[in-house]
Write a protein that holds these residues in place. Structure first.
Motif, short mmCIF file in Angstrom:
data_model
loop_
_atom_site.label_atom_id
_atom_site.label_comp_id
_atom_site.label_asym_id
_atom_site.label_seq_id
_atom_site.Cartn_x
_atom_site.Cartn_y
_atom_site.Cartn_z
N THR A 148 44.27 35.00 46.64
CA THR A 148 44.58 35.00 48.06
C THR A 148 45.02 36.39 48.46
OG1 THR A 148 45.32 32.70 47.88
CG2 THR A 148 45.94 33.92 49.88
N ARG A 149 44.19 37.08 49.22
CA ARG A 149 44.52 38.43 49.64
C ARG A 149 45.78 38.40 50.49
NH1 ARG A 149 41.28 41.88 53.93
NH2 ARG A 149 42.91 43.42 54.27
N GLY A 150 46.69 39.29 50.20
CA GLY A 150 47.99 39.32 50.87
C GLY A 150 49.06 39.02 49.84
N PRO A 151 49.27 37.74 49.53
CA PRO A 151 50.20 37.43 48.44
C PRO A 151 49.75 38.04 47.11
CG PRO A 151 49.73 35.47 49.72
CD PRO A 151 48.78 36.52 50.20
N ASP A 152 48.42 38.11 46.90
CA ASP A 152 47.86 38.69 45.69
C ASP A 152 47.30 40.07 46.00
OD1 ASP A 152 48.38 36.31 44.35
OD2 ASP A 152 46.39 35.50 44.78
N GLY A 153 47.43 40.98 45.04
CA GLY A 153 46.78 42.27 45.17
C GLY A 153 45.29 42.13 44.92
N PRO A 154 44.53 43.20 45.12
CA PRO A 154 43.08 43.13 44.91
C PRO A 154 42.65 43.33 43.46
CG PRO A 154 43.66 45.30 45.71
CD PRO A 154 44.94 44.50 45.69
N HIS A 155 43.52 43.90 42.62
CA HIS A 155 43.09 44.43 41.33
C HIS A 155 42.88 43.36 40.26
CE1 HIS A 155 45.89 47.28 43.40
NE2 HIS A 155 44.80 48.02 43.33
N VAL A 156 41.83 43.55 39.47
CA VAL A 156 41.59 42.71 38.30
C VAL A 156 42.21 43.42 37.10
CG1 VAL A 156 39.86 41.59 36.87
CG2 VAL A 156 39.44 41.90 39.33
N VAL A 157 43.05 42.71 36.36
CA VAL A 157 43.83 43.28 35.26
C VAL A 157 43.36 42.69 33.94
CG1 VAL A 157 46.15 43.55 34.30
CG2 VAL A 157 45.81 43.60 36.78
N THR A 158 43.13 43.56 32.94
CA THR A 158 42.78 43.11 31.60
C THR A 158 44.00 43.26 30.68
OG1 THR A 158 40.53 43.96 31.96
CG2 THR A 158 41.10 43.29 29.74
N GLY A 159 44.37 42.18 30.00
CA GLY A 159 45.53 42.18 29.12
C GLY A 159 46.22 40.82 29.18
N PRO A 160 47.45 40.71 28.67
CA PRO A 160 48.24 41.77 28.04
C PRO A 160 47.93 41.93 26.55
CG PRO A 160 49.55 39.79 28.21
CD PRO A 160 48.23 39.46 28.84
N ILE A 161 48.21 43.13 26.05
CA ILE A 161 48.06 43.43 24.63
C ILE A 161 49.46 43.56 24.03
CG2 ILE A 161 47.22 45.11 22.95
CD1 ILE A 161 45.11 45.90 25.07
N ARG A 162 49.71 42.75 23.02
CA ARG A 162 50.98 42.83 22.32
C ARG A 162 50.90 43.91 21.24
NH1 ARG A 162 55.56 39.85 21.08
NH2 ARG A 162 56.38 40.27 18.98
N VAL A 163 51.89 44.78 21.20
CA VAL A 163 51.99 45.77 20.13
C VAL A 163 53.14 45.35 19.24
CG1 VAL A 163 52.18 48.21 19.58
CG2 VAL A 163 51.17 47.52 21.77
N ASP A 164 52.81 44.95 18.03
CA ASP A 164 53.83 44.42 17.12
C ASP A 164 54.98 45.40 16.94
OD1 ASP A 164 52.97 41.88 16.53
OD2 ASP A 164 51.78 42.47 14.78
N GLY A 165 56.20 44.88 17.03
CA GLY A 165 57.39 45.69 16.79
C GLY A 165 57.97 46.34 18.02
N ALA A 166 57.22 46.39 19.12
CA ALA A 166 57.75 47.01 20.34
C ALA A 166 58.87 46.15 20.92
CB ALA A 166 56.64 47.17 21.37
#
Length: 363
Positions: free
Chosen positions: A95-113
């Motif tokens: 829903t444009r407005g409450p949601d931004g336009p961008h498509v996001v790939t992830g999340p990537i977990r980095v062990d130990g962070a």
């Protein structure tokens, strides 16, 4: 010669791991939350090749049908990315407005962070997935919100204008054409959005950046650069999106030349003591290249963003180059470049380019 389209799972994948822009690895318009299951888990120092997709040609005001949209510009169906088509046809609610336009790939977990650490993100490779892109402006947004865009013939406001651009990947140049002429400009791909998962139960809108990084649109963070991000939650939860082929500083109309990229990064966890030599006591995003330190300031008020950027530049010079505060302030005025990153993301950005070679220990 026909350009290879980097469809999912095809073409060069130089990283030790590969994360396609598919299924549970995608969010649209919102950032990941701490309870979101990682799309991939890696160990510190490993490399990941990540497919990212542009939202242009996908948006609802463009028909949410990428094949039909790009066909209007002479792009064959086989040259449209299938992951873009699949997302458009999915039941993902956006829903444009409450949601931004961008498509996001992830999340990537980095062990130990863990919180208190710094995630070092090295941009090793940024490969265009297609030989075209789009620049857009939407009414009520951009540097001239309420003034542009308008119909060039009638002068009346229009809800959106989008400009298709062809890209010569060999020449590293894009061309924008109109009825009576054209303009050609260089491309230098970078990720407009990259960050770590914020420590909040709310899935944040992708538009405003923050201490977690996000939609910063710093065009100097291109291939060969490094981004440092303070870890907010266990595992870091790195994500990226909003791929750009080119952007003018300021990004004034609303978007850059938006186009999909295959991005390879190295993700390394730095403990506070190890991080201090490179970035000092970092509390927000920070970047560097072989030539520059990149101090970043962000605020809804552009003047305040500039002040925050100057304070950050003084901090880095003091903690990393051992320059006294008063001298650093004067040096910045004489020799550094303060740049408006973008003015269109609600939270505006200013970054400062500080030449490392000006300091003998770093020359």
């Amino acid at each position: 010669m026909r350009v290879t389209i980097l469809q999912p799972h095809t073409g060069p994948i130089p990283g030790q791991h590969y994360l396609p822009a598919e299924g549970a690895a995608l969010t649209w318009g919102r950032l990941p939350t701490p309870d979101r299951k990682p799309a991939l888990t890696v160990t510190s120092g490993q490399t990941v090749t990540i497919d990212t997709i542009s939202h242009e040609g996908l948006m609802e005001d463009q028909g949410r049908d990428p094949r039909a949209y790009f066909a209007e510009h002479g792009v064959s169906a086989s040259d449209v990315l299938t992951d873009l088509v699949d997302l458009a046809a999915s039941d993902v609610v956006h829903t444009r407005g409450p949601d931004g336009p961008h498509v996001v790939t992830g999340p990537i977990r980095v062990d130990g962070a863990r919180p208190g650490d710094i995630l070092k993100v090295e941009y090793l490779d940024l490969q265009p997935r297609v030989p075209y892109g789009v620049v857009s402006s939407r009414h009520g947004l951009g540097a001239l919100a309420g003034e542009l865009p308008v119909d060039d013939e009638t002068g009346t406001p229009v809800p959106r204008i989008s400009q298709y651009c062809s890209v010569d990947l060999g020449a590293r140049a894009a061309t924008m054409r109109w009825a009576t002429g054209s303009a050609t400009f260089p491309i230098d791909p970078f990720m407009g959005l990259a960050g770590v998962t914020p420590d909040t139960t709310e899935a944040l809108n992708t538009i405003p950046p923050g201490v977690h990084g996000g939609n910063m649109d710093v065009r100097d963070l291109s291939g060969g650069s490094t981004l440092y991000l303070p870890v907010q939650v266990d595992g870091a939860g790195f994500y990226t999106g909003d791929p750009h082929f080119a952007q003018g500083n300021g990004e004034v109309s609303l978007t850059a030349l938006e186009a999909s990229l295959r991005t390879t990064v190295r993700l390394t966890v730095l403990r506070p003591d190890a991080a201090f030599a490179s970035v000092g006591a970092l509390t927000g995003p920070f970047g560097e290249t072989d030539e520059h330190w990149i101090a970043i300031g962000m605020d809804r008020d552009l003047d305040e963003a500039a002040k925050k950027c100057v304070r950050e530049a003084i901090r880095i010079l003091g903690e990393v180059a051992e320059v006294p505060q008063s001298v650093a302030y004067l040096y910045l005025s004489a020799a550094a470049d303060l740049v408006v990153s973008q003015v269109v993301d609600d939270v505006k950005g200013v970054h400062c380019l500080i030449r490392k070679k000006d300091f003998p220990a770093w020359a």
